[in-house]
Design an enzyme around this catalytic site. Structure first.
Site, PDB file in Angstrom:
ATOM      1  N   HIS A  16      47.295 -26.066 -28.535  1.00 33.58           N
ATOM      2  CA  HIS A  16      47.464 -27.661 -29.289  1.00 33.58           C
ATOM      3  C   HIS A  16      46.079 -28.468 -29.617  1.00 33.58           C
ATOM      4  O   HIS A  16      46.170 -28.598 -28.337  1.00 33.58           O
ATOM      5  CB  HIS A  16      48.401 -28.168 -29.019  1.00 33.58           C
ATOM      6  N   HIS A  18      43.323 -30.294 -31.890  1.00 35.23           N
ATOM      7  CA  HIS A  18      42.816 -30.698 -33.236  1.00 35.23           C
ATOM      8  C   HIS A  18      40.796 -30.358 -32.782  1.00 35.23           C
ATOM      9  O   HIS A  18      39.744 -31.044 -31.854  1.00 35.23           O
ATOM     10  CB  HIS A  18      42.790 -32.454 -33.259  1.00 35.23           C
ATOM     11  N   LYS A 102      53.029 -26.184 -38.829  1.00 39.86           N
ATOM     12  CA  LYS A 102      53.155 -27.260 -38.187  1.00 39.86           C
ATOM     13  C   LYS A 102      53.966 -28.118 -39.405  1.00 39.86           C
ATOM     14  O   LYS A 102      53.769 -28.131 -40.104  1.00 39.86           O
ATOM     15  CB  LYS A 102      51.490 -27.594 -37.623  1.00 39.86           C
ATOM     16  N   HIS A 139      55.904 -31.775 -34.356  1.00 41.24           N
ATOM     17  CA  HIS A 139      55.162 -33.653 -34.078  1.00 41.24           C
ATOM     18  C   HIS A 139      56.674 -34.069 -33.702  1.00 41.24           C
ATOM     19  O   HIS A 139      57.225 -34.030 -35.442  1.00 41.24           O
ATOM     20  CB  HIS A 139      54.442 -34.419 -34.961  1.00 41.24           C
ATOM     21  N   HIS A 177      53.469 -31.425 -27.503  1.00 40.77           N
ATOM     22  CA  HIS A 177      53.421 -32.615 -26.827  1.00 40.77           C
ATOM     23  C   HIS A 177      54.328 -34.253 -26.717  1.00 40.77           C
ATOM     24  O   HIS A 177      54.598 -34.587 -27.008  1.00 40.77           O
ATOM     25  CB  HIS A 177      52.403 -33.557 -27.548  1.00 40.77           C
ATOM     26  N   ASP A 250      46.275 -31.153 -26.806  1.00 38.25           N
ATOM     27  CA  ASP A 250      46.561 -32.881 -28.072  1.00 38.25           C
ATOM     28  C   ASP A 250      44.905 -33.280 -28.144  1.00 38.25           C
ATOM     29  O   ASP A 250      45.263 -34.349 -28.359  1.00 38.25           O
ATOM     30  CB  ASP A 250      46.979 -33.670 -28.042  1.00 38.25           C
TER      31      ASP A 250
HETATM   32  C1  NCD Z   1      45.805 -36.860 -33.682  1.00 35.82           C
HETATM   33  C2  NCD Z   1      45.500 -36.541 -34.063  1.00 35.82           C
HETATM   34  O1  NCD Z   1      44.246 -37.847 -34.078  1.00 35.82           O
HETATM   35  O2  NCD Z   1      44.417 -36.060 -35.508  1.00 35.82           O
HETATM   36  N1  NCD Z   1      45.945 -37.998 -32.943  1.00 35.82           N
HETATM   37  C3  NCD Z   1      47.112 -38.113 -31.754  1.00 35.82           C
HETATM   38  O3  NCD Z   1      47.327 -38.810 -30.985  1.00 35.82           O
HETATM   39  N2  NCD Z   1      47.649 -36.479 -31.125  1.00 35.82           N
HETATM   40  C4  NCD Z   1      47.841 -35.677 -34.847  1.00 35.82           C
HETATM   41  C5  NCD Z   1      48.751 -35.879 -33.678  1.00 35.82           C
HETATM   42  O4  NCD Z   1      48.454 -35.285 -32.885  1.00 35.82           O
HETATM   43  O5  NCD Z   1      49.636 -36.408 -33.543  1.00 35.82           O
HETATM   44 ZN    ZN Z   2      48.031 -33.058 -32.359  1.00 36.54          ZN
END
Ligand code: NCD
Ligand code: ZN
Length: 349
Positions: A16, A18, A102, A139, A177, A250
């Site tokens: 996971h 971003h 997702k 999520h 998460h 995450d």
């Molecule tokens: C994530 C993001 O910034 O894209 N932020 C976070 O706090 N984890 C989005 C998410 O996974 O909730």
């Molecule tokens: Zn995330």
């Protein structure tokens, strides 16, 4: 160096992450590719990755941002909307473009405004995913403003997750998460088709971290960190050896100015020192021998993917974490900023 000070293990994956897009993608992706062989890439771009064509193009931008010999494989995900098309999703899965879908409840977190407003709107999609064995990544938070932000994950289990499992008992689900003892207990009680990822930061901080001596935006993420009792439950789950729990950072970078603001973004950027952070936790729990399962085996086994053959080394050595990673408008404060860590990632072998 004594053998207890060197940890040689199978190369891990991040289930996971971003990676963002544009300049931020170019600035952050190398940190993930340095430590991990593969990563499940979140689709919450703006606009989100909702089609096979968008995922193919995003995958190419990720690979173009890396050295050609980086040896990193991005695993793409499809962002579910109320109008998601089961045929398009199956086509992407069959073609090896989409690894999973997702589900963001609409307005739950960063770039989730196109998310699903009611789980009933995607029943046909979930039916198809169950049939073809495609994992659903959740999520897991309700968005009802009447529900306290610290309770949103536990309430999600009652209001949404139990119903999804009742309707689709064989659907592969990753509860992403997880942050609560309730989520850990839920995952432990369900069948082998339900698993969870755990971040480095939820293993290390409780909700006090956001308010220590003043407001601390770099510890704010979603799902938000909970009470100490929940952190301890997560540490027990991650280090238990259970195949239902695996690594998902995450890592969610936001430029410093987007965090240190009147309305700061949610997200913790942990990619640069992710394995060091997990190793510190497993070491403290006397469970270094279980780190490889959590980081490198349970994830691929759940997804039905081969284990990595490469290896990495973690060394017990002091490792200074900088206050900032990246430059200019891409400068981000990493998790553990300003700390001296006692583990160091020492490349692949
Ligand atoms: C994530 C993001 O910034 O894209 N932020 C976070 O706090 N984890 C989005 C998410 O996974 O909730
Ligand atoms: Zn995330």
């Amino acid at each position: 160096m004594p053998s207890s000070d060197v940890l040689l293990m199978r190369r891990p994956d991040d289930w996971h992450v971003h990676l963002r897009d544009g300049d931020m993608l170019r600035s952050v992706v190398g940190h993930t590719a340095r430590q991990f062989a593969r990563a499940i890439v979140m689709p919450n771009l703006s606009p989100p990755v909702t089609s096979v064509a968008l995922a193919v193009a995003y995958r190419m931008r990720i690979l173009a941002a890396l050295d050609p010999d980086a040896g990193f494989e991005p695993l793409m995900t499809c962002y579910l909307t109320d109008g998601a098309d089961p045929d398009e999703i199956e086509r992407g899965f069959a073609a090896g473009v989409f690894t999973a879908c997702k589900l963001y409840p609409a307005h739950a977190t960063t770039n989730s405004e196109h998310g699903v407003t009611d789980i009933r709107n995607i029943h046909r999609v979930l039916e198809r995913m169950q049939r073809i064995g495609m994992p659903l990544l959740l999520h897991g938070e309700v968005t009802d403003h009447g529900v306290d932000i610290f309770d949103r994950e536990a309430v999600f289990i009652e209001r949404v997750l139990l119903k999804v499992l009742a309707d689709f008992p064989a659907l592969k689900i990753v509860f992403e998460h997880v942050t609560t003892a309730e989520a850990v207990a839920f995952v432990e009680q369900t069948g082998p088709n339900v698993a969870a990822t755990i971040t480095p930061h939820h293993l290390r901080i409780n909700r006090n971290a956001m308010f220590e001596g003043g407001i601390r935006p770099h510890f704010y993420c979603l799902p938000v960190a909970k009470r100490e009792v929940h952190r301890l439950a997560l540490r027990r789950a991650a280090t238990s050896g259970s195949a239902k729990f695996f690594l998902g950072t995450d890592s969610a970078p936001h430029a410093v100015g987007k965090k240190e603001a009147a309305c700061g973004c949610a997200g913790i950027f942990n990619a640069p020192f992710a394995m060091e952070s997990y190793a510190t936790t497993f070491d403290e729990e006397g469970a270094l021998d279980r780190l490889e399962g959590f980081a490198s085996e349970h994830g691929p086994n759940f997804y039905g993917l081969p284990l990595n053959t490469g290896r990495i080394t973690l060394e017990r050595a002091s490792n200074v974490v900088p206050e900032r990673v990246g430059t200019g408008s891409e400068a981000v404060t990493p998790f553990h900023a300003g700390e001296i860590m006692r583990w160091r990632f020492a490349e692949g072998a």
